[in-house]
Design a protein around this motif. Structure first.
Motif, PDB file in Angstrom:
ATOM      1  N   MET A 158      77.224  54.772  12.826  1.00  0.00           N
ATOM      2  CA  MET A 158      76.504  55.652  13.741  1.00  0.00           C
ATOM      3  C   MET A 158      75.298  54.934  14.341  1.00  0.00           C
ATOM      4  O   MET A 158      74.941  55.148  15.502  1.00  0.00           O
ATOM      5  N   ASP A 202      76.695  52.685  16.985  1.00  0.00           N
ATOM      6  CA  ASP A 202      77.075  53.479  18.156  1.00  0.00           C
ATOM      7  C   ASP A 202      75.850  53.850  18.988  1.00  0.00           C
ATOM      8  O   ASP A 202      75.898  53.815  20.225  1.00  0.00           O
ATOM      9  N   ARG A 203      74.764  54.217  18.341  1.00  0.00           N
ATOM     10  CA  ARG A 203      73.540  54.536  19.082  1.00  0.00           C
ATOM     11  C   ARG A 203      72.976  53.298  19.778  1.00  0.00           C
ATOM     12  O   ARG A 203      72.442  53.384  20.883  1.00  0.00           O
ATOM     13  N   TYR A 239      70.397  63.292  11.521  1.00  0.00           N
ATOM     14  CA  TYR A 239      71.278  63.154  12.674  1.00  0.00           C
ATOM     15  C   TYR A 239      71.638  64.489  13.315  1.00  0.00           C
ATOM     16  O   TYR A 239      72.377  64.524  14.297  1.00  0.00           O
ATOM     17  N   THR A 267      79.695  61.248  19.341  1.00  0.00           N
ATOM     18  CA  THR A 267      78.619  61.558  18.397  1.00  0.00           C
ATOM     19  C   THR A 267      79.031  62.640  17.415  1.00  0.00           C
ATOM     20  O   THR A 267      78.829  62.510  16.200  1.00  0.00           O
TER      21      THR A 267
END
Length: 350
Positions: free
Chosen positions: A130, A133-134, A306, A73
């Motif tokens: 991102m 990825d989450r 984020y 992250t």
């Protein structure tokens, strides 16, 4: 090509006549929108530059000071911040150019144009990655534990940078300076036949709409929809807050990018039909200026979604602010004590 360094705020390209290889081309002179752009665009670019530089620099400081970069992250956040800074740093140059003329030379024109779009494209792609990825971390948690390693994030980040580099490379090739009798020195796509310039602009427009809007939007909608479904059935005390944040992220992306890409698509259709860019209708110019500013503003605020919405970064920020307050309080107290001792009467014990 995409929008010719945003068509140099329109005032730089809406000249009455221009010659390309002895071929006379008549272009409509859009005085009102040009004057509007010369006033509004520099102010907005300076504002976005200041906001983005302060915000992203603060995030970068907190990340390097308090966080471990070698996590998936945090490494994605680091790349996103770098992308935003690459996009942000050329803005003062373009802000000055939109209100005056290009004074920074041909090499700087090429470098700053390609750097601007390099950051612009990579920002959108990192936002998309991102999100993916989450999605993997939440929806496929067991699989994520085995695959979300640093090698994974290095490969993904490297791929994003490579795609962004080659997407912005035509800017470096096509952009250059040339002198115009009305507007002075210009920095724009030049040095080729008018038909060749239009062809590259058309490629850039469709690249922007398809690769950097439609696909990212579909991926973001798909991933966050499944994340919301997963959170809805999960037993967690903060799931309502997480769902609201997801809704805010999607809404911000959609509101900021949809109008801008609609205008880009309209311009692409006009070039495809062989008509003038707007048939002397300045409403397209005004819409483009407003929608572009909204889209660029999103590139500067997205890191906050984020970072500062998370507990960790808010806690880090509170620590930094607390230290500044304590330092200021001690400094004032020390200064006050020093002045008091200077003005206090001496005694026989001194």
């Amino acid at each position: 090509m995409s929008e010719q360094m945003e068509n140099t705020s329109l005032s730089m390209t809406t000249f009455p006549t221009e010659v390309y290889d002895e071929e006379l081309i008549i272009i409509c002179q859009r005085t009102n929108s040009s004057n509007f752009a010369a006033v509004v665009v520099p102010f907005f670019f300076y504002f976005v530059f200041t906001l983005s530089l302060l915000g992203n620099s603060l995030i970068l400081f907190l990340l390097l000071k308090f966080e471990n970069i070698k996590t998936v992250t945090n490494f994605f956040i680091l790349n996103l911040v770098v992308s935003d800074l690459l996009f942000t740093l050329p803005l003062p140059f373009w802000g000055y150019y939109h209100g005056h003329e290009w004074i920074f030379g041909n090499s700087s024109c090429k470098i700053l144009a390609s750097m601007f779009y390099f950051g612009f494209y990579s920002t959108i792609l990192f936002l998309t990655m991102m999100t993916v990825d989450r999605y993997i971390a939440v929806v496929h948690a067991i699989y994520a534990n085995r695959t979300r390693k640093m090698l994974y994030v290095y490969v993904v980040s490297g791929t994003v940078w490579i795609i962004s580099f080659f997407s912005a490379l035509p800017k470096f090739v096509l952009f250059g300076t040339r002198n115009n009798v009305i507007f002075g020195m210009l920095c724009e796509e030049t040095g080729y036949l008018a038909d060749k310039i239009d062809s590259w602009k058309l490629v850039g427009y469709y690249q922007q709409v398809v690769m950097f809007f439609i696909l990212p939007l579909l991926i973001i909608l798909y991933c966050y929809t499944l994340i919301v479904i997963k959170l809805h059935y999960a037993k967690m005390h903060n799931k309502d807050k997480a769902i609201k944040l997801i809704f805010l992220i999607i809404l911000a992306f959609f509101i900021c990018w949809t109008p801008y890409n609609i205008i880009i698509f309209i311009r692409a259709r006009q070039i495809s039909k062989g008509s003038s860019e707007d048939d002397c209708d300045e409403s397209i110019d005004y819409a483009f200026l407003v929608c572009r500013n909204i889209a660029y503003f999103h590139c500067c605020i997205n890191p906050f979604f984020y970072t500062f919405v998370g507990t960790k970064f808010r806690r880090h920020l509170a620590r930094v602010v607390g230290r500044w307050i304590m330092w200021g309080s001690r400094y004032r107290q020390s200064s006050f004590s020093s002045k008091t001792s200077e003005h206090s009467p001496q005694t026989v014990y001194e």
